[in-house]
Design an enzyme around this catalytic site. Sequence first.
Site, PDB file in Angstrom:
ATOM      1  N   SER A 147      28.399  69.597  75.778  1.00  0.00           N
ATOM      2  CA  SER A 147      28.786  68.558  74.815  1.00  0.00           C
ATOM      3  C   SER A 147      29.333  67.359  75.577  1.00  0.00           C
ATOM      4  O   SER A 147      29.598  67.448  76.785  1.00  0.00           O
ATOM      5  CB  SER A 147      29.891  69.128  73.915  1.00  0.00           C
ATOM      6  N   TYR A 160      37.705  73.625  72.620  1.00  0.00           N
ATOM      7  CA  TYR A 160      36.308  73.177  72.667  1.00  0.00           C
ATOM      8  C   TYR A 160      36.008  72.529  74.028  1.00  0.00           C
ATOM      9  O   TYR A 160      35.018  72.866  74.684  1.00  0.00           O
ATOM     10  CB  TYR A 160      36.050  72.185  71.531  1.00  0.00           C
TER      11      TYR A 160
HETATM   12  N1  LIG Z   1      26.905  68.805  66.123  1.00  0.00           N
HETATM   13  C1  LIG Z   1      27.485  68.172  67.129  1.00  0.00           C
HETATM   14  O1  LIG Z   1      28.035  67.061  66.951  1.00  0.00           O
HETATM   15  C2  LIG Z   1      27.462  68.758  68.508  1.00  0.00           C
HETATM   16  C3  LIG Z   1      27.788  67.916  69.601  1.00  0.00           C
HETATM   17  C4  LIG Z   1      27.795  68.444  70.874  1.00  0.00           C
HETATM   18  C5  LIG Z   1      27.466  69.773  71.081  1.00  0.00           C
HETATM   19  N2  LIG Z   1      27.150  70.574  70.027  1.00  0.00           N
HETATM   20  C6  LIG Z   1      26.853  71.978  70.294  1.00  0.00           C
HETATM   21  O2  LIG Z   1      25.606  72.339  69.736  1.00  0.00           O
HETATM   22  C7  LIG Z   1      25.621  73.716  69.388  1.00  0.00           C
HETATM   23  C8  LIG Z   1      25.141  73.910  67.965  1.00  0.00           C
HETATM   24  O3  LIG Z   1      26.076  73.278  67.098  1.00  0.00           O
HETATM   25  P1  LIG Z   1      25.699  72.753  65.638  1.00  0.00           P
HETATM   26  O4  LIG Z   1      26.226  71.383  65.553  1.00  0.00           O
HETATM   27  O5  LIG Z   1      24.288  73.016  65.337  1.00  0.00           O
HETATM   28  O6  LIG Z   1      26.646  73.701  64.782  1.00  0.00           O
HETATM   29  P2  LIG Z   1      26.423  74.345  63.327  1.00  0.00           P
HETATM   30  O7  LIG Z   1      27.764  74.771  62.875  1.00  0.00           O
HETATM   31  O8  LIG Z   1      25.636  73.413  62.464  1.00  0.00           O
HETATM   32  O9  LIG Z   1      25.502  75.605  63.636  1.00  0.00           O
HETATM   33  C9  LIG Z   1      25.972  76.668  64.453  1.00  0.00           C
HETATM   34  C10 LIG Z   1      25.173  77.925  64.199  1.00  0.00           C
HETATM   35  O10 LIG Z   1      25.734  78.955  65.020  1.00  0.00           O
HETATM   36  C11 LIG Z   1      25.923  80.124  64.247  1.00  0.00           C
HETATM   37  N3  LIG Z   1      27.020  80.931  64.772  1.00  0.00           N
HETATM   38  C12 LIG Z   1      28.358  80.689  64.659  1.00  0.00           C
HETATM   39  N4  LIG Z   1      29.052  81.672  65.231  1.00  0.00           N
HETATM   40  C13 LIG Z   1      28.146  82.546  65.744  1.00  0.00           C
HETATM   41  C14 LIG Z   1      28.258  83.764  66.464  1.00  0.00           C
HETATM   42  N5  LIG Z   1      29.451  84.301  66.754  1.00  0.00           N
HETATM   43  N6  LIG Z   1      27.130  84.409  66.829  1.00  0.00           N
HETATM   44  C15 LIG Z   1      25.916  83.891  66.512  1.00  0.00           C
HETATM   45  N7  LIG Z   1      25.748  82.743  65.824  1.00  0.00           N
HETATM   46  C16 LIG Z   1      26.850  82.080  65.456  1.00  0.00           C
HETATM   47  C17 LIG Z   1      26.226  79.611  62.834  1.00  0.00           C
HETATM   48  O11 LIG Z   1      25.980  80.603  61.850  1.00  0.00           O
HETATM   49  C18 LIG Z   1      25.277  78.413  62.746  1.00  0.00           C
HETATM   50  O12 LIG Z   1      24.004  78.793  62.269  1.00  0.00           O
HETATM   51  C19 LIG Z   1      27.058  74.204  69.620  1.00  0.00           C
HETATM   52  O13 LIG Z   1      27.140  74.853  70.866  1.00  0.00           O
HETATM   53  C20 LIG Z   1      27.854  72.921  69.652  1.00  0.00           C
HETATM   54  O14 LIG Z   1      29.029  73.035  70.384  1.00  0.00           O
HETATM   55  C21 LIG Z   1      27.135  70.087  68.755  1.00  0.00           C
END
Ligand SMILES: NC(=O)c1ccc[n+]([C@@H]2O[C@H](COP(=O)([O-])OP(=O)(O)OC[C@H]3O[C@@H](n4cnc5c(N)ncnc54)[C@H](O)[C@@H]3O)[C@@H](O)[C@H]2O)c1
Length: 280
Positions: A147, A160
Amino acid sequence: MNNFNNKVAVITGAGGGIGREVALQLAKEGCHLALGDISQQGLDETAKLLEPYGVKVSCHIVDVTDRKRMEALPEEVIEVHGAVNLLVNNAGITLQSSFSDLSIEHWELVIGINLWGVIYGTKAFLPYLKEQGKKGLDNAHIINMSSLAGFIGMPNQSSYCATKSAVRAISETLWAELHMDNIGVTSVHPGAIKTNILNAHLDKAGNPANAAAINRKVDKFAMDTDKAVAKMLNAVRKNKQRVVIGTDSHLVEKFKRLLPSAIHKPFAKMFAKEQLARTS
Ligand SMILES: NC(=O)c1ccc[n+]([C@@H]2O[C@H](COP(=O)([O-])OP(=O)(O)OC[C@H]3O[C@@H](n4cnc5c(N)ncnc54)[C@H](O)[C@@H]3O)[C@@H](O)[C@H]2O)c1
């Protein structure tokens, strides 16, 4: 990995957000998919969206914090798909709480998903990726979701930032160590992307009203998920060691290098203001 056609990808957190979009874009390119998520409903919805693309899809209920479950996953995937070419360590959460408000249980939750999930996933699938790497370049790749928070420590995001920095470091190490095995490794550093991540654990925020207000602001400039994932997969095609996604992430990465200490001063002011508003 210069093309995804007829490859097999394992994606954790594929039941929503970025993981779901990765599945969709890979399916459009003819990549077969093993989808992992803690949510059955999320997996069912993703699988339904993938139907038009005619690729082989398997769904696996997994909690990435469960070591034994993660160790058992490769056999399940191999049974259906016969091989694994691409591992996307994507599942992740954030809790918006000051260090003082975060309980040890909260730390364990975030470290469990964001860090142990990546370690378990990589450990479990590495032997299978090495097998593919023996066939030459472009057969094996790991994508680790770090991230913007992997570049810097920010208020209300200590767990985080700590886990995402660790994922960046692990990815850099793996990139060097797995080079000789023909396994590419890409560390992904998005800024704000339009998903549910900020609201998914709002109930555990130290100051939920403030967190919700921040989320509304962030949502206004967050990048669309499809655009972010397209950038990410492009970087993988070019075998990039890392990819920074979004103006916010580019700015943070640059300013942290230029002003490594001074960049934290405005954060201190913002945090003090927030605490004052909370107590007055
Ligand atoms: N959305 C953002 O702004 C952003 C920015 C930087 C990095 N990220 C990273 O991208 C990745 C995906 O994030 P996102 O934004 O799609 O989040 P999200 O919350 O939309 O989706 C996350 C998914 O992970 C699943 N999940 C949660 N806990 C879990 C577990 N213990 N085991 C298996 N699955 C699990 C959830 O059910 C969900 O389907 C993450 O690692 C996040 O840190 C996101």
